[in-house]
Design an enzyme around this catalytic site. Structure first.
Site, mmCIF file in Angstrom:
data_model
loop_
_atom_site.group_PDB
_atom_site.id
_atom_site.type_symbol
_atom_site.label_atom_id
_atom_site.label_comp_id
_atom_site.label_asym_id
_atom_site.label_seq_id
_atom_site.Cartn_x
_atom_site.Cartn_y
_atom_site.Cartn_z
ATOM 1 N N HIS A 72 -3.820 -5.378 1.117
ATOM 2 C CA HIS A 72 -3.659 -5.760 2.517
ATOM 3 C C HIS A 72 -4.190 -7.178 2.708
ATOM 4 O O HIS A 72 -5.117 -7.608 2.014
ATOM 5 C CB HIS A 72 -4.436 -4.814 3.430
ATOM 6 C CG HIS A 72 -3.918 -3.421 3.432
ATOM 7 N ND1 HIS A 72 -2.703 -3.075 3.974
ATOM 8 C CD2 HIS A 72 -4.450 -2.264 2.947
ATOM 9 C CE1 HIS A 72 -2.517 -1.777 3.850
ATOM 10 N NE2 HIS A 72 -3.559 -1.254 3.222
ATOM 11 N N CYS A 88 0.834 -1.199 0.000
ATOM 12 C CA CYS A 88 0.000 0.000 0.000
ATOM 13 C C CYS A 88 0.875 1.257 0.000
ATOM 14 O O CYS A 88 1.573 1.520 -0.960
ATOM 15 C CB CYS A 88 -0.965 -0.027 1.173
ATOM 16 S SG CYS A 88 -2.359 1.128 0.980
#
Length: 488
Positions: free
Chosen positions: A424, A330
């Site tokens: 994630h 991310c």
């Protein structure tokens, strides 16, 4: 409508989240349909639900313990700190904007309709709602606009169990002092106290317990032992960051960014006997790991500046040149590119453009639009040391405000052994962490089978059952059920 019971604490990190999860598991084991609820959560460790809503990790853990899917109604307000004095405000899973702390404090009561709508909707579907408070109900400077402790207990007519943390010391003062600072109508809601995180022989506590019951006017509902469980932590108060971890056969370093988020992405790597997972915040702590993770962050630009100023950027680049695998997730993935642009000030970092580490051939541009989605699929062709991931199924979720030029989901690979992904939870999928660890082992000439394999789903269920066993043994469950049924 569901029955309810609320867990409040004498302070942050007294163990409310874990005890609430334990009760969720116990009620499920006892045949009840149970759901967790926390009206307001402040944490950077969040999750994206099946319908794309964002919620706090603590209620995800509690939902899993209850055997149900996470739902944003379980955490209608999520605050994600963006600066020391402000947060992104998320209501029912969707971003409403950024507010300074004082502005949010003044407006808190405006969110009561959203809180009650979420709670009442859950209450209509379940037998029991286990509610978690936040911080302490005795924060007298904040009580006027309280919507998460006694203010919420009054709104939904919930009895309260008050939890104190004996591991920090002064548990009797914690519990009695908290009760003493409550208003009379609030005090009447407290039906019992809990001594949490106890190590030793309970008989030693008995004189204190007797006096505490006399002073507070309510029974001690139980003494719960200090639990060494492997469950996701809610926020940066986690003990993981301060854990002394010696380097093992395979050594993994996670860069501890100031605004680190979703650090639970890396938890699967803690479960191998011959793998060390260390959180690193200074150059001298990095050493020569086999794998460096750059994690997610609530402020990519500000944390990239910190990385540069701390000297860790140079140390990571040097390690990459020496052959270490570097993997960004991310915000950490965004940092690995050539540049990051924020023309509309979406991150409020005061910077419109900044150079990245230059390890991946990509550029990232921020905009106010936030991407929130679950995702799944199969890894395409993966090059280099992690090539065994090719064709492996994956699942996870995305939470980010930037878009990167021509990313190759789920993995983008640069020169050398540099990888990145927006996803994630990528390493939670069956076999993904195994493959990565085994690839690192093979490169060092180690036998991969010596590192072991594990089933993440079965392992997590075992942890929830262990939690329930300990909580059930520590609490007077007859009293808990009497409180739940309004017999006390």
């Amino acid at each position: 409508m569901a029955k309810n019971i609320m867990i409040q604490g004498t302070m942050s990190s007294a163990g409310k989240s874990l005890l609430a999860a334990g009760l969720c598991r116990i009620f499920r084991q006892d045949g009840l349909r149970v759901a967790p609820f926390k009206s307001q959560n402040m944490a950077l460790n969040s999750f994206i639900t099946r319908d794309g809503g964002e919620m706090g990790r603590a209620q995800v853990v509690q939902a899993e313990a209850a055997g149900i899917l996470p739902d944003v109604r379980m955490n209608p307000i999520l605050l994600k700190p963006t600066t020391d004095v402000g947060s992104q405000v998320i209501v029912n899973g969707r971003v409403q904007g950024n507010l300074r702390a004082m502005d949010y404090y003044r407006r808190k009561k405006e969110y009561i309709p959203a809180i009650l709508e979420a709670y009442n909707s859950l209450s209509a579907e379940y037998d029991v709602i286990v509610i978690e408070g936040a911080g302490s109900p005795a924060e007298i400077n904040l009580k006027q606009n309280d919507i998460v402790n006694m203010g919420l207990a009054q709104l939904v007519d919930a009895p309260v169990l008050l939890v104190g943390d004996i591991d920090r010391g002064g548990v009797f003062a914690q519990l009695y002092g908290t009760v003493a600072l409550l208003e009379s109508e609030e005090r009447a809601r407290v039906k019992g106290t809990i001594v949490n995180k106890f190590r030793g022989d309970r008989a030693i506590l008995e004189p204190g317990i007797k006096t505490l019951e006399e002073l507070c006017g309510v029974p001690v509902a139980g003494v719960v032992p200090y639990l060494d469980l492997d469950l996701d932590d809610e926020d940066s108060l986690t003990e993981r960051f301060n854990r002394a971890e010696g380097r093992r056969a395979i050594d993994i370093a996670v860069i501890r960014l100031p605004r680190i988020s979703n650090f639970t992405d890396f938890s699967p790597f803690e479960r191998y006997e011959n793998v060390s997972l260390r959180y690193v915040g200074r150059v001298e702590e990095l050493h020569q790991p086999d794998l460096i993770f750059l994690p997610g962050t609530k402020s990519t630009i500000a944390d990239l500046q910190w990385l540069r100023q701390s000297g860790l950027e140079g140390a990571i680049l040097k390690a990459a040149d020496a052959g270490a695998v570097v993997f960004g997730v991310c915000g950490g993935y965004q940092m690995l590119g050539r540049r990051i642009a924020d023309p509309e000030g979406a991150e409020a970092a005061g910077v419109t453009e900044i150079a990245g580490l230059g390890l991946l051939e990509m550029d990232t541009v921020f905009s106010p639009e936030k991407i929130q989605t679950q995702t799944s699929g199969v890894f395409g062709p993966v090059e280099g040391i992690l090539s065994p991931l090719s064709g492996q199924p994956y699942t996870g979720y995305e939470i980010h405000m930037g878009r990167s030029e021509s990313p190759a989901p789920p993995l983008a690979k640069g020169a050398g052994a540099v990888y990145g992904s927006y996803i994630h939870g990528l390493f939670d999928g069956p076999g993904v962490a195994d493959i990565i660890v085994e690839a690192l082992a093979r490169r060092k000439g180690l036998a991969p089978e010596a590192l072991g394999r594990f089933d993440p789903a079965a392992y997590k269920e075992q942890q929830y059952d262990r939690l329930a066993d300990a909580v059930r043994a520590g609490l007077d469950m007859n009293l808990v059920y009497r409180i739940l049924n309004r017999e006390v």
